[in-house]
Design a protein around this motif. Structure first.
Motif, PDB file in Angstrom:
ATOM      1  N   TYR A   1     -44.797  17.620  33.213  1.00 50.57           N
ATOM      2  CA  TYR A   1     -43.362  17.913  33.205  1.00 50.57           C
ATOM      3  C   TYR A   1     -43.062  18.919  32.116  1.00 50.57           C
ATOM      4  O   TYR A   1     -43.795  19.051  31.132  1.00 50.57           O
ATOM      5  CB  TYR A   1     -42.535  16.633  32.994  1.00 50.57           C
ATOM      6  CG  TYR A   1     -42.544  16.130  31.575  1.00 50.57           C
ATOM      7  CD1 TYR A   1     -41.563  16.526  30.672  1.00 50.57           C
ATOM      8  CD2 TYR A   1     -43.539  15.268  31.129  1.00 50.57           C
ATOM      9  CE1 TYR A   1     -41.578  16.070  29.363  1.00 50.57           C
ATOM     10  CE2 TYR A   1     -43.560  14.811  29.828  1.00 50.57           C
ATOM     11  CZ  TYR A   1     -42.580  15.217  28.946  1.00 50.57           C
ATOM     12  OH  TYR A   1     -42.601  14.780  27.648  1.00 50.57           O
ATOM     13  N   SER A   2     -41.996  19.627  32.307  1.00 49.85           N
ATOM     14  CA  SER A   2     -41.447  20.480  31.252  1.00 49.85           C
ATOM     15  C   SER A   2     -39.932  20.391  31.354  1.00 49.85           C
ATOM     16  O   SER A   2     -39.381  20.187  32.437  1.00 49.85           O
ATOM     17  CB  SER A   2     -41.922  21.930  31.380  1.00 49.85           C
ATOM     18  OG  SER A   2     -41.521  22.471  32.614  1.00 49.85           O
ATOM     19  N   VAL A   3     -39.293  20.508  30.222  1.00 45.87           N
ATOM     20  CA  VAL A   3     -37.837  20.516  30.188  1.00 45.87           C
ATOM     21  C   VAL A   3     -37.445  21.990  30.166  1.00 45.87           C
ATOM     22  O   VAL A   3     -37.629  22.668  29.160  1.00 45.87           O
ATOM     23  CB  VAL A   3     -37.293  19.759  28.959  1.00 45.87           C
ATOM     24  CG1 VAL A   3     -35.776  19.774  28.961  1.00 45.87           C
ATOM     25  CG2 VAL A   3     -37.830  18.337  28.943  1.00 45.87           C
TER      26      VAL A   3
ATOM     27  N   ILE B   1     -34.061   9.997  26.150  1.00 45.32           N
ATOM     28  CA  ILE B   1     -33.984  10.375  27.570  1.00 45.32           C
ATOM     29  C   ILE B   1     -35.383  10.642  28.116  1.00 45.32           C
ATOM     30  O   ILE B   1     -35.755  10.163  29.184  1.00 45.32           O
ATOM     31  CB  ILE B   1     -33.088  11.621  27.750  1.00 45.32           C
ATOM     32  CG1 ILE B   1     -31.673  11.319  27.291  1.00 45.32           C
ATOM     33  CG2 ILE B   1     -33.101  12.107  29.187  1.00 45.32           C
ATOM     34  CD1 ILE B   1     -30.830  12.551  27.082  1.00 45.32           C
ATOM     35  N   ARG B   2     -36.159  11.422  27.359  1.00 41.35           N
ATOM     36  CA  ARG B   2     -37.533  11.730  27.777  1.00 41.35           C
ATOM     37  C   ARG B   2     -38.352  10.457  28.000  1.00 41.35           C
ATOM     38  O   ARG B   2     -39.033  10.301  29.005  1.00 41.35           O
ATOM     39  CB  ARG B   2     -38.208  12.605  26.721  1.00 41.35           C
ATOM     40  CG  ARG B   2     -39.648  12.980  27.122  1.00 41.35           C
ATOM     41  CD  ARG B   2     -40.492  13.377  25.941  1.00 41.35           C
ATOM     42  NE  ARG B   2     -40.628  12.253  25.027  1.00 41.35           N
ATOM     43  CZ  ARG B   2     -40.821  12.382  23.723  1.00 41.35           C
ATOM     44  NH1 ARG B   2     -40.851  13.568  23.169  1.00 41.35           N
ATOM     45  NH2 ARG B   2     -40.962  11.318  22.967  1.00 41.35           N
ATOM     46  N   ASN B   3     -38.269   9.531  27.070  1.00 45.92           N
ATOM     47  CA  ASN B   3     -39.054   8.309  27.173  1.00 45.92           C
ATOM     48  C   ASN B   3     -38.619   7.449  28.356  1.00 45.92           C
ATOM     49  O   ASN B   3     -39.460   6.879  29.053  1.00 45.92           O
ATOM     50  CB  ASN B   3     -38.989   7.518  25.871  1.00 45.92           C
ATOM     51  CG  ASN B   3     -39.730   8.214  24.752  1.00 45.92           C
ATOM     52  OD1 ASN B   3     -40.545   9.106  24.974  1.00 45.92           O
ATOM     53  ND2 ASN B   3     -39.433   7.834  23.525  1.00 45.92           N
ATOM     54  N   VAL B   4     -37.324   7.344  28.592  1.00 43.67           N
ATOM     55  CA  VAL B   4     -36.840   6.565  29.742  1.00 43.67           C
ATOM     56  C   VAL B   4     -37.362   7.158  31.040  1.00 43.67           C
ATOM     57  O   VAL B   4     -37.906   6.457  31.894  1.00 43.67           O
ATOM     58  CB  VAL B   4     -35.294   6.492  29.752  1.00 43.67           C
ATOM     59  CG1 VAL B   4     -34.780   5.969  31.093  1.00 43.67           C
ATOM     60  CG2 VAL B   4     -34.787   5.612  28.620  1.00 43.67           C
ATOM     61  N   VAL B   5     -37.211   8.468  31.199  1.00 45.82           N
ATOM     62  CA  VAL B   5     -37.604   9.123  32.450  1.00 45.82           C
ATOM     63  C   VAL B   5     -39.120   9.083  32.652  1.00 45.82           C
ATOM     64  O   VAL B   5     -39.602   8.664  33.708  1.00 45.82           O
ATOM     65  CB  VAL B   5     -37.075  10.577  32.481  1.00 45.82           C
ATOM     66  CG1 VAL B   5     -37.656  11.341  33.660  1.00 45.82           C
ATOM     67  CG2 VAL B   5     -35.550  10.579  32.546  1.00 45.82           C
TER      68      VAL B   5
END
Length: 173
Positions: A39-41, A6-10
């Motif tokens: 960014y941070s999750v 998910i991180r890589n796609v976004v």
């Protein structure tokens, strides 16, 4: 779907669209040249109020699927500086970059991520997030995004391989 995916796609989709680096906040290494987005999750797993969907896989595997959400924070960073092409006002550059990033999540990125099994659920408003760094203010504008994804957990469960044979003796009435 793994969170790294998910991180890589976004981050890759947003970086390719804006043509600026998208980097994880709070890094020890030196910052990127301006402009860039950090960014941070802030919440990687926000469950829904369900138990999920359970199903049997092959060879005794049990699969649980659900559609949780996660919250991310994106902040466009810039600073006043001189370049060979002239003076750049960091305030204007950071605000414009944050608005372009928000636009990606609202339009082009919405389609891009949904094609990869990720859905943009909600976007927050752009807010000023500037900080003082030594003797110069780093101009920052940012927003939060809520993303829905498919989480799948697998486990092996005990199965009965050989069923017992039942013999019937005597009168069946």
């Amino acid at each position: 779907m793994k969170f790294k995916y998910i991180r890589n796609v976004v981050t890759n989709g947003l970086s390719n669209y804006l043509k600026v680096p998208i980097v994880l906040a709070s890094q020890v290494e030196p910052e990127q040249d301006y402009p860039f987005i950090i960014y941070s999750v802030t919440a990687p797993y926000i469950p829904e109020n369900t138990l999920g969907e359970y199903r049997q896989g092959g060879d005794g595997e049990e699969i649980r699927r659900e559609q949780p959400t996660c919250t991310w924070s994106f902040t466009a960073c810039s600073a006043n500086r001189r370049t060979p092409s002239g003076f750049i006002l960091g305030e204007d550059e950071a605000m414009e970059l944050a608005n372009q990033a928000l636009g990606w999540f609202l339009h082009a990125g919405y389609e891009y991520t949904s094609g990869n099994g990720i859905t943009i659920v909600d976007t927050g408003n752009v807010q000023e997030r500037s900080v003082l760094e030594v003797d110069e203010a780093v101009r920052r504008y940012g927003f939060d995004v809520t993303i829905r994804y498919i989480r799948e957990d697998n486990r092996m469960i005990a199965t009965i391989r050989n069923a017992a044979t039942i013999e019937q003796k005597g009168d069946t009435h």
